[in-house]
Design an enzyme around this catalytic site. Structure first.
Site, PDB file in Angstrom:
ATOM      1  CG  HIS A  57     -72.161  27.207  -7.574  1.00 38.07           C
ATOM      2  ND1 HIS A  57     -73.181  28.064  -7.861  1.00 38.07           N
ATOM      3  CD2 HIS A  57     -71.255  27.343  -8.575  1.00 38.07           C
ATOM      4  CE1 HIS A  57     -72.923  28.697  -8.991  1.00 38.07           C
ATOM      5  NE2 HIS A  57     -71.767  28.275  -9.456  1.00 38.07           N
ATOM      6  CG  ASP A  60     -75.002  27.941  -4.873  1.00 39.29           C
ATOM      7  OD1 ASP A  60     -74.259  28.900  -4.620  1.00 39.29           O
ATOM      8  OD2 ASP A  60     -75.267  27.551  -6.034  1.00 39.29           O
ATOM      9  CG  MET A  91     -75.793  21.413 -13.867  1.00 40.99           C
ATOM     10  SD  MET A  91     -75.379  22.808 -12.773  1.00 40.99           S
ATOM     11  CE  MET A  91     -75.780  24.198 -13.809  1.00 40.99           C
ATOM     12  CD  GLU A 184     -71.771  29.055 -17.494  1.00 35.77           C
ATOM     13  OE1 GLU A 184     -72.074  28.133 -16.709  1.00 35.77           O
ATOM     14  OE2 GLU A 184     -72.200  30.217 -17.378  1.00 35.77           O
ATOM     15  CE  LYS A 186     -69.366  36.670 -17.249  1.00 28.36           C
ATOM     16  NZ  LYS A 186     -69.709  36.870 -15.836  1.00 28.36           N
ATOM     17  CD  GLU A 220     -74.771  33.010 -18.372  1.00 29.02           C
ATOM     18  OE1 GLU A 220     -74.475  32.110 -17.557  1.00 29.02           O
ATOM     19  OE2 GLU A 220     -74.782  34.215 -18.091  1.00 29.02           O
ATOM     20  CG  HIS A 223     -71.393  33.888 -20.023  1.00 24.57           C
ATOM     21  ND1 HIS A 223     -71.002  32.796 -19.288  1.00 24.57           N
ATOM     22  CD2 HIS A 223     -71.946  34.752 -19.137  1.00 24.57           C
ATOM     23  CE1 HIS A 223     -71.313  32.993 -18.018  1.00 24.57           C
ATOM     24  NE2 HIS A 223     -71.891  34.170 -17.905  1.00 24.57           N
ATOM     25  CG  ASP A 248     -76.139  28.464 -17.646  1.00 18.51           C
ATOM     26  OD1 ASP A 248     -76.769  27.417 -17.382  1.00 18.51           O
ATOM     27  OD2 ASP A 248     -75.152  28.841 -16.981  1.00 18.51           O
ATOM     28  CG  ASP A 258     -72.427  38.631 -16.008  1.00 16.43           C
ATOM     29  OD1 ASP A 258     -73.430  38.342 -16.679  1.00 16.43           O
ATOM     30  OD2 ASP A 258     -71.895  37.849 -15.201  1.00 16.43           O
ATOM     31  CG  ASP A 260     -76.184  36.782 -15.005  1.00 11.22           C
ATOM     32  OD1 ASP A 260     -75.821  36.363 -16.123  1.00 11.22           O
ATOM     33  OD2 ASP A 260     -75.486  36.646 -13.979  1.00 11.22           O
ATOM     34  CG  ASP A 290     -76.615  31.397 -14.693  1.00 13.11           C
ATOM     35  OD1 ASP A 290     -76.909  31.892 -13.590  1.00 13.11           O
ATOM     36  OD2 ASP A 290     -75.439  31.229 -15.068  1.00 13.11           O
TER      37      ASP A 290
HETATM   38  C1  GLT Z   1     -72.142  32.390 -11.802  1.00 13.57           C
HETATM   39  C2  GLT Z   1     -71.953  32.648 -13.263  1.00 13.57           C
HETATM   40  C3  GLT Z   1     -72.728  31.732 -14.099  1.00 13.57           C
HETATM   41  C4  GLT Z   1     -72.329  30.305 -13.974  1.00 13.57           C
HETATM   42  C5  GLT Z   1     -72.563  29.735 -12.642  1.00 13.57           C
HETATM   43  C6  GLT Z   1     -71.977  28.353 -12.581  1.00 13.57           C
HETATM   44  S1  GLT Z   1     -72.082  30.747 -11.362  1.00 13.57           S
HETATM   45  O1  GLT Z   1     -73.379  32.876 -11.386  1.00 13.57           O
HETATM   46  O2  GLT Z   1     -72.310  33.996 -13.539  1.00 13.57           O
HETATM   47  O3  GLT Z   1     -72.722  32.094 -15.437  1.00 13.57           O
HETATM   48  O4  GLT Z   1     -73.135  29.548 -14.830  1.00 13.57           O
HETATM   49  O5  GLT Z   1     -70.755  28.304 -11.956  1.00 13.57           O
HETATM   50 MN    MN Z   2     -74.050  30.599 -16.416  1.00 11.00          MN
HETATM   51 MN    MN Z   3     -73.798  34.995 -16.357  1.00 13.32          MN
END
Ligand code: GLT
Ligand code: MN
Ligand code: MN
Length: 389
Positions: A57, A60, A91, A184, A186, A220, A223, A248, A258, A260, A290
């Protein structure tokens, strides 16, 4: 590939976001457990563990209120660190969720000044990504949603989002950046409900844009799984539509916050079908992780986490090749879709063909005699996954 050789190589296109390795383990109830790792150090760690790319980002890398001179110095140093680590920047994206100014959305905010600021911030993030060589620009609208639908009509939000993406496409053309935008989805978190809840929502939205060819999706794992969906199915639909511009990879237990998680760590079987799909169709885009390490880890643990993501992908890739080469599996696959002679052709409509179809007599009892040994097929898959076949 031998069992001892799950070494990541550049051709695997494994990438990580600065925000993933740099995640400090904050959550809504607890503070950071790890120090801040500067972007230059992240680039060198990625080189050390054999990754190919780093994504970011705008903020970042460059703090939101940096002066132009500070920005240029930071970018110079980061570029140098990437070169030294042998890491590319495939990216870039924009942070439209962290600053409190985006408390009521960014591109879909009710306040026109917030919408304009979100656009300005994105144009600058596109400039930054282009300077670093990025060819994919991700848009994750984490704040584009509501807690109460009293605040705006949901179709108005869609119109505002369209206006913003159209604007960005024109800027892309005007600057000659040649980005491909990857949207993306979610379903929720951090908003109660996010407008573009699934990859399927975006696949419906993209054809309504002025430059649909420039825009695809960035599905993702977590998501779609948060929404209770089969991730690979969404990816397959995006692929089939020519819209899988980025992906992702992570993992997620259904019904949780969430998470991750490290790729493949929660549901290796779904991860297997995903990897098999990506490899079968020869997807040649980045494999972006991600995800972030458990909050219990120090930075050695973060390396274990990142290496684990890549290792699991490569193990599953090997398993997919084994699955494809398995004689018993291939025999079953052939049998279950074999055509009985005389079956009317239905690939495309013709008057003659439809007349033949309408007059054909189907023997449903005979059709029902055909065995569909999916239990066996699935167990053969499990045997491969659990390492006994
Ligand atoms: C954030 C989010 C991710 C996105 C990123 C891109 S930022 O961490 O949870 O799923 O891909 O903006
Ligand atoms: Mn993501
Ligand atoms: Mn995520």
């Amino acid at each position: 590939m031998s069992k001892t050789n799950y070494q990541p190589k550049p051709e695997h296109k494994f990438s990580f976001g600065l925000w993933t390795l740099g995640n400090r383990g904050r959550d809504p109830f607890g503070d950071a457990v790890r120090r801040t790792m500067p972007p230059t150090e992240i680039a060198s760690v990625l080189g050390e563990i054999g990754a190919w790319g780093v994504n970011l980002h705008d903020n970042d890398l460059v703090p939101i209120d940096a002066t132009p001179a500070e920005r240029d110095r930071i970018v110079r140093e980061f570029k140098k660190a990437c070169q030294q680590g042998g890491i590319v920047v495939p990216m870039a994206t924009v942070n439209l969720f962290f600053h409190p100014v985006f408390r009521d959305c960014a591109f879909t905010a009710n306040d026109p000044e917030v919408r304009a600021y979100a656009l300005q911030k994105t144009l600058r993030a596109m400039d930054l990504g282009a300077e670093l060589g990025a060819k994919i620009f991700v848009l994750w609208g984490g704040r584009e949603g509501v807690e109460t639908d009293a605040c705006r009509r949901a179709d108005e939000a869609v119109k505002r989002l369209r206006e913003a993406v159209n604007y960005l496409c024109e800027y892309n053309i005007a600057q000659g950046y040649k980005y491909r935008f990857a949207l993306e989805a979610k379903p929720n978190e951090p908003r109660g409900d996010i407008y573009m809840a699934t990859t399927g929502h975006y696949l419906g939205f993209i054809p309504t844009l002025d430059h649909p060819e420039m825009v695809g999706v960035n599905p993702e794992v977590a998501h779609e799984q948060m929404a209770g969906l089969n991730f690979m199915h969404g990816v397959a639909q995006a692929w089939e539509a020519g819209k899988l511009f980025h992906i992702d990879l992570n993992d997620q237990a259904p019904g949780r916050y969430d998470q991750d998680l490290r790729f493949g760590s929660n549901n290796p079987k779904s991860a297997f079908w995903l990897v098999k799909f990506l490899e079968d169709v020869a997807y040649d885009g980045p494999r972006h992780f991600d995800a972030h390490a458990y909050r219990t880890e120090d930075y050695d643990g973060v390396k274990d986490f990142a290496r684990g993501c890549m290792r699991t992908y490569l193990i599953l890739k090997e398993k997919a090749a084994r699955w494809n080469a398995d004689g018993d599996i291939q025999t079953i696959l052939k049998e279950i879709s074999a055509a009985v002679p005389g079956t009317p052709k239905t690939g495309s409509y013709s008057a003659k063909g439809s007349a033949a179809l309408l007059s054909h007599v189907f023997d449903k009892d005979a059709i029902m005699q055909k065995r569909l040994p999916y239990e066996k097929l699935d167990q053969l898959t499990i045997d491969i996954l659990l390492g006994v076949r």
